[in-house]
Write an enzyme that holds these catalytic residues in place. Sequence first.
Site, PDB file in Angstrom:
ATOM      1  N   CYS A   1       0.871  -1.184   0.000  1.00 36.37           N
ATOM      2  CA  CYS A   1       0.000   0.000   0.000  1.00 36.37           C
ATOM      3  C   CYS A   1       0.903   1.227   0.000  1.00 36.37           C
ATOM      4  CB  CYS A   1      -0.972  -0.027   1.178  1.00 36.37           C
ATOM      5  SG  CYS A   1      -0.190   0.031   2.803  1.00 36.37           S
TER       6      CYS A   1
ATOM      7  N   CYS B   1      -1.424   0.807   7.371  1.00 40.04           N
ATOM      8  CA  CYS B   1      -2.866   0.499   7.477  1.00 40.04           C
ATOM      9  C   CYS B   1      -3.219  -0.753   6.668  1.00 40.04           C
ATOM     10  CB  CYS B   1      -3.724   1.674   7.021  1.00 40.04           C
ATOM     11  SG  CYS B   1      -3.513   3.169   8.019  1.00 40.04           S
ATOM     12  N   ARG B   2      -3.428  -0.580   5.354  1.00 39.99           N
ATOM     13  CA  ARG B   2      -3.994  -1.674   4.570  1.00 39.99           C
ATOM     14  C   ARG B   2      -3.072  -2.879   4.413  1.00 39.99           C
ATOM     15  NH1 ARG B   2      -5.172   2.169  -0.362  1.00 39.99           N
ATOM     16  NH2 ARG B   2      -3.276   3.028   0.562  1.00 39.99           N
ATOM     17  N   SER B   3      -1.801  -2.653   4.015  1.00 39.39           N
ATOM     18  CA  SER B   3      -0.955  -3.822   3.734  1.00 39.39           C
ATOM     19  C   SER B   3      -0.554  -4.600   4.993  1.00 39.39           C
ATOM     20  CB  SER B   3       0.254  -3.462   2.861  1.00 39.39           C
ATOM     21  OG  SER B   3       1.124  -2.568   3.497  1.00 39.39           O
TER      22      SER B   3
ATOM     23  N   ASN C   1       2.283   1.501   4.369  1.00 39.80           N
ATOM     24  CA  ASN C   1       2.598   0.253   5.085  1.00 39.80           C
ATOM     25  C   ASN C   1       2.280   0.352   6.579  1.00 39.80           C
ATOM     26  OD1 ASN C   1       5.500  -1.870   5.771  1.00 39.80           O
ATOM     27  ND2 ASN C   1       3.456  -2.498   5.179  1.00 39.80           N
TER      28      ASN C   1
ATOM     29  N   ASP D   1      -8.151   3.897   0.834  1.00 40.38           N
ATOM     30  CA  ASP D   1      -7.217   4.340   1.872  1.00 40.38           C
ATOM     31  C   ASP D   1      -8.021   4.802   3.091  1.00 40.38           C
ATOM     32  OD1 ASP D   1      -5.356   5.582   3.446  1.00 40.38           O
ATOM     33  OD2 ASP D   1      -4.415   6.702   1.813  1.00 40.38           O
TER      34      ASP D   1
HETATM   35  P1  4NP Z   1      -1.836   2.846   4.030  1.00 35.02           P
HETATM   36  O1  4NP Z   1      -2.469   4.198   4.581  1.00 35.02           O
HETATM   37  O2  4NP Z   1      -1.282   3.159   2.656  1.00 35.02           O
HETATM   38  O3  4NP Z   1      -2.994   1.912   3.970  1.00 35.02           O
HETATM   39  O4  4NP Z   1      -0.766   2.433   5.019  1.00 35.02           O
HETATM   40  C1  4NP Z   1      -1.762   5.416   4.661  1.00 35.02           C
HETATM   41  C2  4NP Z   1      -0.878   5.618   5.684  1.00 35.02           C
HETATM   42  C3  4NP Z   1      -0.209   6.823   5.796  1.00 35.02           C
HETATM   43  C4  4NP Z   1      -0.448   7.822   4.870  1.00 35.02           C
HETATM   44  C5  4NP Z   1      -1.333   7.610   3.831  1.00 35.02           C
HETATM   45  C6  4NP Z   1      -1.995   6.397   3.727  1.00 35.02           C
HETATM   46  N1  4NP Z   1       0.226   9.071   4.989  1.00 35.02           N
HETATM   47  O5  4NP Z   1      -0.048   9.965   4.176  1.00 35.02           O
HETATM   48  O6  4NP Z   1       1.052   9.215   5.900  1.00 35.02           O
END
Ligand code: 4NP
Length: 158
Positions: free
Chosen positions: A8, A13-15, A11, A124
């Site tokens: 993702c 949340c989703r992954s 790294n 997201d």
């Molecule tokens: P992820 O979510 O891609 O599912 O881990 C996010 C985590 C952090 C951010 C964006 C999306 N960020 O902008 O810091």
Amino acid sequence: MIKVLFVCLGNICRSPMAEGLFRDLIEKRDLADRVHIDSAGTHGYHIGAPPDERARQTMARHGVDIGAFEGRKVDVVDLDQFDYVLAMDRSNLRDLERLGGGSRPHVRLFLEFARASAEREVPDPYYGGPDGFEHVYALLEDAAAGLLADIEQRLNQP
Ligand code: 4NP
């Protein structure tokens, strides 16, 4: 050994949720010694950081502890070392294709393995509320079942 990498943006949340959920499934199927599972982000904002609190709580509600995971950034060598490189959304997929210099069949959207849902991107959840994380979990669970079937078929090939 079949190697699976979930990817993702951050790294956190989703992954890591996908990694925890799929590892749990693989352990329950007694396949832990045949399937290696990891996750990474396309950006380096959260290298070394644990998963987002809301991601940890959502997974804990479903009986999976992802508290010890640490964020890492995807590397070009991952594209050769993993048999499945599974992006959460099209933006992640484009970033992976840019990293590898083109599209490759094993680098694809994780939700291509989903059966119940017609959605092909895991949204997201970072800027939303807890409902977003439950929705992510449901999508991941759906696709994980399809991925497991694909891997079991591969393992059973002569
Ligand atoms: P992820 O979510 O891609 O599912 O881990 C996010 C985590 C952090 C951010 C964006 C999306 N960020 O902008 O810091």
